[in-house]
Design an enzyme around this catalytic site. Structure first.
Site, PDB file in Angstrom:
ATOM      1  CG  ASP A   1     -20.614 -12.158 -30.370  1.00  0.00           C
ATOM      2  OD1 ASP A   1     -21.180 -12.203 -29.261  1.00  0.00           O
ATOM      3  OD2 ASP A   1     -19.519 -11.576 -30.553  1.00  0.00           O
TER       4      ASP A   1
ATOM      5  CB  CYS B   1     -18.470  -6.588 -11.858  1.00  0.00           C
ATOM      6  SG  CYS B   1     -18.732  -8.310 -11.595  1.00  0.00           S
TER       7      CYS B   1
ATOM      8  NE  ARG C   1     -21.902  -1.694 -28.419  1.00  0.00           N
ATOM      9  CZ  ARG C   1     -21.963  -2.923 -27.934  1.00  0.00           C
ATOM     10  NH1 ARG C   1     -23.099  -3.410 -27.504  1.00  0.00           N
ATOM     11  NH2 ARG C   1     -20.886  -3.675 -27.842  1.00  0.00           N
TER      12      ARG C   1
ATOM     13  CE  LYS D   1     -18.617  -5.367 -31.735  1.00  0.00           C
ATOM     14  NZ  LYS D   1     -18.159  -5.616 -30.348  1.00  0.00           N
ATOM     15  CG  ASN D   2     -15.678  -8.687 -31.254  1.00  0.00           C
ATOM     16  OD1 ASN D   2     -16.033  -7.551 -30.931  1.00  0.00           O
ATOM     17  ND2 ASN D   2     -16.449  -9.745 -31.073  1.00  0.00           N
TER      18      ASN D   2
ATOM     19  NE  ARG E   1     -19.486 -15.042 -15.569  1.00  0.00           N
ATOM     20  CZ  ARG E   1     -20.392 -15.685 -16.274  1.00  0.00           C
ATOM     21  NH1 ARG E   1     -21.360 -16.301 -15.681  1.00  0.00           N
ATOM     22  NH2 ARG E   1     -20.343 -15.681 -17.557  1.00  0.00           N
TER      23      ARG E   1
HETATM   24  C1  UD1 Z   1     -15.590 -11.126 -26.563  1.00  0.00           C
HETATM   25  C2  UD1 Z   1     -16.288 -10.394 -27.684  1.00  0.00           C
HETATM   26  C3  UD1 Z   1     -17.792 -10.633 -27.604  1.00  0.00           C
HETATM   27  C4  UD1 Z   1     -18.099 -12.122 -27.555  1.00  0.00           C
HETATM   28  C5  UD1 Z   1     -17.289 -12.826 -26.467  1.00  0.00           C
HETATM   29  C6  UD1 Z   1     -17.439 -14.347 -26.488  1.00  0.00           C
HETATM   30  C7  UD1 Z   1     -14.840  -8.492 -28.025  1.00  0.00           C
HETATM   31  C8  UD1 Z   1     -14.642  -7.017 -27.942  1.00  0.00           C
HETATM   32  N1  UD1 Z   1     -16.003  -8.978 -27.586  1.00  0.00           N
HETATM   33  O1  UD1 Z   1     -16.068 -10.552 -25.355  1.00  0.00           O
HETATM   34  O2  UD1 Z   1     -18.402 -10.042 -28.755  1.00  0.00           O
HETATM   35  O3  UD1 Z   1     -19.464 -12.320 -27.300  1.00  0.00           O
HETATM   36  O4  UD1 Z   1     -15.886 -12.522 -26.629  1.00  0.00           O
HETATM   37  O5  UD1 Z   1     -17.098 -14.856 -27.723  1.00  0.00           O
HETATM   38  O6  UD1 Z   1     -13.991  -9.204 -28.533  1.00  0.00           O
HETATM   39  N2  UD1 Z   1     -15.742 -14.065 -17.961  1.00  0.00           N
HETATM   40  C9  UD1 Z   1     -15.478 -14.257 -16.629  1.00  0.00           C
HETATM   41  N3  UD1 Z   1     -14.385 -13.631 -16.089  1.00  0.00           N
HETATM   42  C10 UD1 Z   1     -13.561 -12.843 -16.820  1.00  0.00           C
HETATM   43  C11 UD1 Z   1     -13.846 -12.654 -18.198  1.00  0.00           C
HETATM   44  C12 UD1 Z   1     -14.949 -13.284 -18.740  1.00  0.00           C
HETATM   45  O7  UD1 Z   1     -16.184 -14.963 -15.941  1.00  0.00           O
HETATM   46  O8  UD1 Z   1     -12.593 -12.308 -16.265  1.00  0.00           O
HETATM   47  C13 UD1 Z   1     -16.942 -14.700 -18.553  1.00  0.00           C
HETATM   48  C14 UD1 Z   1     -17.918 -13.668 -19.151  1.00  0.00           C
HETATM   49  O9  UD1 Z   1     -18.755 -13.111 -18.163  1.00  0.00           O
HETATM   50  C15 UD1 Z   1     -18.661 -14.501 -20.155  1.00  0.00           C
HETATM   51  C16 UD1 Z   1     -17.579 -15.466 -20.663  1.00  0.00           C
HETATM   52  O10 UD1 Z   1     -16.565 -15.481 -19.666  1.00  0.00           O
HETATM   53  O11 UD1 Z   1     -19.688 -15.216 -19.562  1.00  0.00           O
HETATM   54  C17 UD1 Z   1     -16.979 -15.080 -21.994  1.00  0.00           C
HETATM   55  O12 UD1 Z   1     -16.389 -13.826 -21.888  1.00  0.00           O
HETATM   56  P1  UD1 Z   1     -15.138 -13.376 -22.767  1.00  0.00           P
HETATM   57  O13 UD1 Z   1     -14.653 -14.514 -23.605  1.00  0.00           O
HETATM   58  O14 UD1 Z   1     -14.168 -12.718 -21.858  1.00  0.00           O
HETATM   59  O15 UD1 Z   1     -15.803 -12.295 -23.687  1.00  0.00           O
HETATM   60  P2  UD1 Z   1     -15.323 -10.833 -23.985  1.00  0.00           P
HETATM   61  O16 UD1 Z   1     -13.856 -10.811 -24.218  1.00  0.00           O
HETATM   62  O17 UD1 Z   1     -15.880  -9.887 -22.997  1.00  0.00           O
END
Ligand code: UD1
Length: 436
Positions: A323, A135, A415, A41-42, A140
């Site tokens: 995850d 947000c 999902r 999925k990711n 974040r």
């Molecule tokens: C992706 C995965 C999700 C997984 C996560 C961490 C997909 C579609 N989803 O989510 O299943 O749990 O990686 O392995 O691939 N953060 C910030 N600022 C930002 C972006 C992120 O502070 O601009 C924080 C988030 O709130 C979170 C952490 O960084 O606490 C990790 O987020 P991120 O690695 O971005 O996860 P996703 O890409 O959303």
């Protein structure tokens, strides 16, 4: 027989509506046999976003049949792309991409929809979107995405919960990320493929899905290297063309099925897996006393003894994946001894612990750490899937629990898991998904 009559009794007791949209599991069956993992999925979601960069048709193979994929198809269509799915094959032609606004419904409810920002900015030089969950800018969870896109020469304005990003032409940049965010790394990679000059992303996320995205982008004519390390380099090109690509197997589904075998004392061979992608999970299961046999593209998981507790800390790849944390908490609830599980990626990812307690688990949460005292047996209960991975963790607990577990809000589990009830049933589980 007993399972069928239990479900029938429950239907009679509460009427049909009581079970709609729920998984019903009767625990105690030892899982065995072979099961095949679907495409990730990711990987699918960022690769679908990447198809927007091309003038021409792309074909994505091994696309999982999931609710998140269906929603993302709708996002692409709303932007002017032609999208067609047949089984596990998806075709996207974004030649006529014409909208630079992500519809609010998608943007607010579906976090991954922010992955279209990079491609839209690169192709149409403008993108408007709501913040996920409303947000505010600078905080974040979008700050790293927006900082990255701004460094590529775009202006970012925020008003009333919306973000408006525009550029007169993206230019390569040297970007150091404060945290290796998966989504932000992907978004910047996507935008930089069509920027003028070279972009370097430092402290980039190293997840296998980033490598998969790089491979797809390069087959479209992009010049990306370094994915899978902390430094990704992108040389901008003028145009990208459509390409064919097969999605990698889902490492989170792989890990979930491994834990399903372990929690039932089973013997399951998981096929179409990439063992290297689940190394931290293999290491922890082995430490608990599970036998894990690894072949090229399969993993056999055998558990024929009482398992011991372990300590786990979630970390960016190649650390233990967040995850898989809820599924491990379910398994550790049935292991001997005390385990500490520390969640460092997401602030509020212990909602499953309250539901597991309803099933007799002994878990206390102190800040970012869950203290789990293993119990010899869990007992079935009505529990709620609060999110995707929390939901699957409850199904796993249900497989090991005495009597019947009903997991509400099955939609969350749809999902990220294709036909999970059928897959587990084929391994000997007593489980059904009652349609909505
Ligand atoms: C992706 C995965 C999700 C997984 C996560 C961490 C997909 C579609 N989803 O989510 O299943 O749990 O990686 O392995 O691939 N953060 C910030 N600022 C930002 C972006 C992120 O502070 O601009 C924080 C988030 O709130 C979170 C952490 O960084 O606490 C990790 O987020 P991120 O690695 O971005 O996860 P996703 O890409 O959303």
């Amino acid at each position: 027989m007993r399972f069928k009559s239990l479900v029938k009794d429950l239907r009679i007791l509460g009427g049909e509506s009581l079970l709609k949209g729920k998984f019903v599991v009767v625990g105690g069956e030892r899982l065995s046999g072979k099961v095949r993992v679907n495409g990730a999925k990711n990987s699918a979601l960022p690769i679908m976003a990447a198809t927007l960069l091309a003038e021409g048709k792309s074909t994505i193979l091994s696309i999982p049949n999931l609710k998140d994929v269906t929603v993302f198809m709708e996002v692409l269509e709303s932007l002017g792309a032609a999208v067609k799915r047949e089984g596990h094959k998806l075709e996207v032609d974004a030649t006529n991409l014409n909208a630079c606004e992500v519809p609010s419904d998608f943007a607010r409810k579906f976090r991954a929809s922010n992955l279209v920002m990079g491609p839209l900015l690169a192709r149409l030089r403008e993108v408007r979107s709501s913040y996920p969950g409303g947000c505010a800018i600078g905080s974040r969870p979008m700050d790293l995405h927006l900082k990255g896109l701004a460094s590529l020469g775009s202006s970012v304005k925020e008003r009333g919960g919306f973000v408006h990003t525009s550029t007169d032409g993206l230019r390569g940049s040297d970007i150091h990320m404060d945290f290796p965010s998966v989504g932000a790394t992907e978004n910047i990679m996507l935008a930089a493929t069509l920027a003028e000059g070279e972009t370097i992303i430092r402290n980039a996320a190293r997840e296998p899905e980033i490598v998969d995205l790089q491979n797809f982008l390069n087959s479209m004519g992009a010049k990306v290297k370094g994915a899978g390390t902390g430094t990704v380099g992108i040389k901008g090109v003028k145009k990208l063309h459509g390409a064919e690509h097969e999605i990698i197997p889902d490492r989170i589904e792989t890990a979930t099925l491994m834990i399903a075998s372990a929690i039932t004392g089973g013997d399951v061979c998981i096929e179409n897996a990439i063992p290297e992608h689940v190394e931290p999970v293999i290491a922890k299961l082995t430490e608990m006393g599970v036998d894990v046999l690894v072949d090229n593209d399969s993993i056999r998981v055998m558990a024929d003894q009482v398992l011991g507790g372990v300590n786990i800390k979630t970390l960016p790849y190649p650390g233990f994946p967040t995850d898989v944390q809820p599924q491990m908490v379910a398994l550790l609830s049935t292991a001997k001894g005390t385990s500490l599980v520390t969640e460092t990626i997401f602030e509020n990812r212990f909602k499953h612990t309250a539901e597991l307690r309803r099933m007799g688990a002994d878990i206390t949460v102190e800040g970012r750490t869950a203290v789990i005292k293993g119990m010899p047996k869990l007992s079935g209960a009505f529990v709620e899937a609060t999110d995707l991975r929390a939901g699957i963790a409850l199904i796993l607990a249900g497989l090991a629990a005495e009597d019947m577990t009903v997991v509400e809000n099955a939609g969350h589990i749809d999902r990220g898991y294709e036909n999970i009830a059928e897959k587990l049933k084929a391994l000997g589980a007593k489980i059904i998904r009652i349609e909505n």
